[in-house]
Design a protein around this motif. Structure first.
Motif, mmCIF file in Angstrom:
data_model
loop_
_atom_site.group_PDB
_atom_site.id
_atom_site.type_symbol
_atom_site.label_atom_id
_atom_site.label_comp_id
_atom_site.label_asym_id
_atom_site.label_seq_id
_atom_site.Cartn_x
_atom_site.Cartn_y
_atom_site.Cartn_z
ATOM 1 N N SER A 177 38.370 52.982 33.322
ATOM 2 C CA SER A 177 37.314 52.989 32.305
ATOM 3 C C SER A 177 36.701 51.604 32.010
ATOM 4 C CB SER A 177 37.827 53.635 31.019
ATOM 5 O OG SER A 177 38.281 54.945 31.306
ATOM 6 N N PRO A 178 37.455 50.492 32.135
ATOM 7 C CA PRO A 178 36.807 49.188 31.883
ATOM 8 C C PRO A 178 35.574 48.961 32.757
ATOM 9 C CG PRO A 178 38.996 48.897 32.859
ATOM 10 C CD PRO A 178 38.890 50.296 32.362
ATOM 11 N N VAL A 179 35.513 49.633 33.891
ATOM 12 C CA VAL A 179 34.340 49.455 34.764
ATOM 13 C C VAL A 179 33.079 50.009 34.094
ATOM 14 C CG1 VAL A 179 33.411 49.828 37.072
ATOM 15 C CG2 VAL A 179 35.849 49.581 36.770
ATOM 16 N N GLN A 180 33.266 50.982 33.179
ATOM 17 C CA GLN A 180 32.116 51.476 32.402
ATOM 18 C C GLN A 180 31.484 50.315 31.641
ATOM 19 O OE1 GLN A 180 32.746 54.711 29.670
ATOM 20 N NE2 GLN A 180 34.257 55.711 30.960
ATOM 21 N N VAL A 181 32.360 49.576 30.943
ATOM 22 C CA VAL A 181 31.873 48.468 30.115
ATOM 23 C C VAL A 181 31.215 47.404 30.988
ATOM 24 C CG1 VAL A 181 32.591 46.638 28.534
ATOM 25 C CG2 VAL A 181 33.697 48.894 28.434
ATOM 26 N N ARG A 182 31.905 47.034 32.059
ATOM 27 C CA ARG A 182 31.372 45.995 32.954
ATOM 28 C C ARG A 182 30.015 46.406 33.520
ATOM 29 N NH1 ARG A 182 34.378 41.907 34.874
ATOM 30 N NH2 ARG A 182 36.520 41.755 34.145
ATOM 31 N N THR A 183 29.884 47.700 33.860
ATOM 32 C CA THR A 183 28.626 48.163 34.450
ATOM 33 C C THR A 183 27.490 48.097 33.428
ATOM 34 O OG1 THR A 183 29.899 49.676 35.825
ATOM 35 C CG2 THR A 183 27.546 50.095 35.673
ATOM 36 N N MET A 184 27.804 48.522 32.204
ATOM 37 C CA MET A 184 26.746 48.500 31.185
ATOM 38 C C MET A 184 26.342 47.068 30.847
ATOM 39 S SD MET A 184 27.402 51.676 28.619
ATOM 40 C CE MET A 184 29.186 51.722 28.515
ATOM 41 N N LEU A 185 27.328 46.172 30.758
ATOM 42 C CA LEU A 185 26.997 44.780 30.447
ATOM 43 C C LEU A 185 26.087 44.196 31.526
ATOM 44 C CD1 LEU A 185 30.416 43.391 29.124
ATOM 45 C CD2 LEU A 185 28.341 43.869 27.801
ATOM 46 N N LYS A 186 26.398 44.540 32.751
ATOM 47 C CA LYS A 186 25.606 44.060 33.885
ATOM 48 C C LYS A 186 24.196 44.676 33.860
ATOM 49 C CE LYS A 186 27.186 43.114 38.578
ATOM 50 N NZ LYS A 186 28.051 43.770 39.576
ATOM 51 N N GLY A 187 24.135 45.948 33.425
ATOM 52 C CA GLY A 187 22.853 46.666 33.394
ATOM 53 C C GLY A 187 21.890 46.104 32.370
ATOM 54 N N LYS A 188 22.418 45.336 31.421
ATOM 55 C CA LYS A 188 21.603 44.667 30.390
ATOM 56 C C LYS A 188 20.607 45.619 29.727
ATOM 57 C CE LYS A 188 21.913 39.906 31.870
ATOM 58 N NZ LYS A 188 22.563 39.855 33.167
ATOM 59 N N GLY A 189 21.087 46.781 29.376
ATOM 60 C CA GLY A 189 20.235 47.710 28.633
ATOM 61 C C GLY A 189 19.338 48.560 29.501
ATOM 62 N N GLU A 190 19.342 48.350 30.805
ATOM 63 C CA GLU A 190 18.473 49.154 31.676
ATOM 64 C C GLU A 190 19.050 50.545 31.921
ATOM 65 O OE1 GLU A 190 16.772 47.617 35.099
ATOM 66 O OE2 GLU A 190 15.863 45.935 34.027
ATOM 67 N N VAL A 191 18.153 51.517 32.093
ATOM 68 C CA VAL A 191 18.593 52.887 32.389
ATOM 69 C C VAL A 191 17.883 53.397 33.628
ATOM 70 C CG1 VAL A 191 19.211 53.558 30.044
ATOM 71 C CG2 VAL A 191 16.841 53.765 30.809
ATOM 72 N N PRO A 192 18.327 54.439 34.311
ATOM 73 C CA PRO A 192 19.617 55.068 34.017
ATOM 74 C C PRO A 192 20.777 54.254 34.593
ATOM 75 C CG PRO A 192 18.565 56.110 35.904
ATOM 76 C CD PRO A 192 17.626 55.046 35.439
ATOM 77 N N VAL A 193 21.929 54.385 33.942
ATOM 78 C CA VAL A 193 23.162 53.854 34.504
ATOM 79 C C VAL A 193 23.836 55.060 35.153
ATOM 80 C CG1 VAL A 193 25.414 52.850 33.975
ATOM 81 C CG2 VAL A 193 23.411 52.137 32.672
ATOM 82 N N ARG A 194 24.153 54.939 36.432
ATOM 83 C CA ARG A 194 24.730 56.096 37.129
ATOM 84 C C ARG A 194 25.716 55.580 38.153
ATOM 85 N NH1 ARG A 194 19.778 59.818 38.480
ATOM 86 N NH2 ARG A 194 19.296 57.884 39.511
ATOM 87 N N VAL A 195 26.981 55.499 37.779
ATOM 88 C CA VAL A 195 27.959 54.930 38.714
ATOM 89 C C VAL A 195 29.236 55.766 38.761
ATOM 90 C CG1 VAL A 195 27.223 52.524 38.466
ATOM 91 C CG2 VAL A 195 28.949 53.439 36.908
#
Ligand code: DAH
Length: 349
Positions: free
Chosen positions: A171-189
């Motif tokens: 689950s920590p990868v969820q956080v890392r992915t969102m932080l990297k995404g910098k608010g951009e959507v969609p996030v799909r990983v």
């Protein structure tokens, strides 16, 4: 010894030769530093002047004779030796061959690839995260603050003090992915990977196991999107007639949280050993991403929403391939590994 005597002895010697070593010894005997022909040559000094020429010629003749015989015998002996070698090394193609033991791809790995494939076909990226993780990503930013009892359940391996650990979930990868995404959507990983917990190894537990994490963030994402997505994955892996059901559950990083069950693909719901006679099998935890998690990772929960899921990879592979001991994925016993192939074949029938 005079020239004739040397010639006679030489011809006798040569006619007896049956191997290359003896032949070479003869070369030394006749042409070596103190060889018989060499010695004849040096005797030319003692020969009267008028006989020197004839003497020299006769010695030369003997030398030439030796050389031509030597060459001829040498070629013959070498040929014989080669033939003997070829004969002794001949391969008997009627002999049964030695079996080469071959392994097969690990089916845990195969299962993960299958999940990756389905998810990629729905537009997901496959991402990675570190196995040595910070407390902040593994717990804190997943809405599990210090002192929270949920931390106990994960019985974590700490590497350095209380801040660096072996991740107890993907689950920590969820956080890392969102932080990297910098608010951009969609996030799909999706993130398949190793996780660690202080469990004693047995048939159903391992201190190291694999999870497949999934995360989607976009506008108006709801539990039914999660259900639809899980349905696609499950049908692809276990069969078109397999159904999915959600049971309420609790995770700190999702609200609401669910347990994902699939209808037993083995007995089709009638009840068997695999589903412990309930007709259903639990294969994942999932839910709608908690607003706190979105907020901490830079996504405004008033605007965006998402779902997340976490499959237990070994559990899925054990179910799919009818394996009753988790340890077989991690040992290198070729007899077991070979079984993987058979199990897969059986599964594809
Ligand atoms: N991380 C959870 C575990 O290890 C599994 C899980 C549950 C992952 C719910 C999720 C989720 O992404 O939404 O038990």
């Amino acid at each position: 010894m005079n020239v004739l005597e040397v010639k006679k002895l030489m011809l006798d010697d040569l006619s007896d030769v049956t191997d290359l070593k003896t032949l070479n010894d003869l070369r030394v005997k006749y042409l070596g530093k103190k060889g018989l022909i060499t010695e004849l040559n040096s005797e030319i000094r003692n020969v009267p002047k008028e006989e020197k020429k004839a003497f020299g010629q006769s010695v030369n003749e003997v030398r030439t004779l030796f050389q031509s015989n030597f060459d001829e015998i040498k070629t013959k002996l070498e040929e014989e030796e080669l033939n003997k070698k070829l004969e002794s090394e001949a391969i008997d193609i009627s002999l049964p061959s030695t079996k080469v033991s071959m392994g097969a791809p690990n089916i845990l790995e195969k299962l993960i690839e299958e999940v990756e494939e389905v998810c990629m076909s729905m537009g997901y990226d496959v991402v990675d995260g570190p196995e040595i993780e910070e407390d902040k990503y593994n717990f804190e930013m997943l809405n599990i603050p210090k002192g929270h009892p949920a931390r106990d359940a994960q019985d974590t391996f700490y590497v350095e003090g209380e801040e660096i650990l072996l991740r107890s979930q993907t689950s920590p990868v969820q956080v890392r992915t969102m932080l990297k995404g910098k608010g951009e959507v969609p996030v799909r990983v999706i993130c398949p990977g190793k996780t660690y917990r202080r469990d004693d190894d047995d048939a159903t537990h391992s201190h190291q196991f694999m999870q497949i994490e999934g995360l989607l963030v976009d506008k108006d994402i709801s539990l039914s999107d999660l259900k639809g997505t899980i349905d696609v994955i499950v049908k692809k892996l276990f069969g078109e007639d397999v159904e999915t059901r959600f049971r309420p559950s609790y995770y700190q990083f999702t609200e609401p949280s669910v347990e994902v069950d699939i209808s037993c693909f083995n007995c089709k719901g009638k009840g068997c050993n695999i589903c412990k006679h309930t007709g259903w099998i639990t294969i994942a935890g999932a839910g709608v991403v908690h607003p706190n998690v979105l907020r901490m990772s830079g996504y405004d929960p008033e605007v965006w929403s998402g779902f997340a899921f976490g499959f237990g990879a070994e559990r899925m592979a054990m179910l799919k391939y009818d394996i009753n001991d988790l340890r077989v994925f991690y040992n290198t016993d070729l007899r077991e590994v070979k079984n993987f192939d058979r199990k897969e074949l059986k599964n594809n029938d």
